[in-house]
Scaffold this active site. Sequence first.
Site, PDB file in Angstrom:
ATOM      1  N   SER A   1       0.804  -1.219   0.000  1.00 31.68           N
ATOM      2  CA  SER A   1       0.000   0.000   0.000  1.00 31.68           C
ATOM      3  C   SER A   1       0.837   1.268   0.000  1.00 31.68           C
ATOM      4  O   SER A   1       0.397   2.310  -0.512  1.00 31.68           O
ATOM      5  CB  SER A   1      -0.929   0.020   1.215  1.00 31.68           C
ATOM      6  OG  SER A   1      -0.188  -0.020   2.424  1.00 31.68           O
TER       7      SER A   1
ATOM      8  N   ASP B   1      -0.829   5.397  12.190  1.00 29.16           N
ATOM      9  CA  ASP B   1      -0.763   3.997  12.626  1.00 29.16           C
ATOM     10  C   ASP B   1       0.640   3.415  12.600  1.00 29.16           C
ATOM     11  O   ASP B   1       0.814   2.202  12.664  1.00 29.16           O
ATOM     12  CB  ASP B   1      -1.680   3.133  11.761  1.00 29.16           C
ATOM     13  CG  ASP B   1      -1.306   3.164  10.280  1.00 29.16           C
ATOM     14  OD1 ASP B   1      -0.315   3.853   9.925  1.00 29.16           O
ATOM     15  OD2 ASP B   1      -1.992   2.498   9.485  1.00 29.16           O
TER      16      ASP B   1
ATOM     17  N   HIS C   1       1.263   3.753   7.634  1.00 30.01           N
ATOM     18  CA  HIS C   1       0.833   4.471   6.426  1.00 30.01           C
ATOM     19  C   HIS C   1       1.133   5.958   6.567  1.00 30.01           C
ATOM     20  O   HIS C   1       0.450   6.658   7.319  1.00 30.01           O
ATOM     21  CB  HIS C   1      -0.657   4.245   6.177  1.00 30.01           C
ATOM     22  CG  HIS C   1      -1.007   2.815   5.915  1.00 30.01           C
ATOM     23  ND1 HIS C   1      -1.404   1.959   6.920  1.00 30.01           N
ATOM     24  CD2 HIS C   1      -0.987   2.095   4.763  1.00 30.01           C
ATOM     25  CE1 HIS C   1      -1.635   0.765   6.396  1.00 30.01           C
ATOM     26  NE2 HIS C   1      -1.377   0.814   5.090  1.00 30.01           N
TER      27      HIS C   1
END
Length: 206
Positions: free
Chosen positions: A15, A185, A188
């Site tokens: 991601s 977090d 990210h």
Amino acid sequence: MIFEKGQRVVFIGDSITDCGRRDHAAPYGNGYMSLVQAFVTAAHPELGLTWVNRGVSGDTVRDLAARWERDVIEQRPDWLSVKIGINDVWRFFQDRPDQAVPLDEYTTTLRGLLADTVERTGCRLILADPYLIESDHGDPQYVMTAEYAAVVRTLAADFGARHVAVQAAFDRVLASTTPVDWADDRIHPNLAGHAVIARAFLETLS
């Protein structure tokens, strides 16, 4: 600058590389890869480079292996950037151990993919660390992530690749900040966090 005129540069990962490149932020995403592409293009427009983002959110090295032929080999890269390992570790700490990737499997799989790619395409490699944005270096996830980053460092040396020391880059900025300044977090990044990664890449590419 390591790139030469007309070369094809492919990025693959999870991601952190994806960053919406398959939908709202096509084709490069809105993360570090887009920043690297923009700054290199601005500094060296004469190179006429082709940039390809093949990040997919949630991927581990197992997922990369499953799509490697299509997303790497068929792309015929001159340079291949690989940044993978965050989910391989994180899943151990998300109570999803069946989806996590043990260190030995991570090492064997990644080494095999890189060797196959270099043999079949002749590309050069850029290998970037997995990381955890965490000030406490005794944190269990930080300790485990460092083991996976050490594998990347070793593979970079073995393959004569450019090594992007992403964890060290975050460790430096955390000397005067807190993890939430860069990510909610610890994984990210916000835009500034992606800029930390992009700067580490640009220093390696120069």
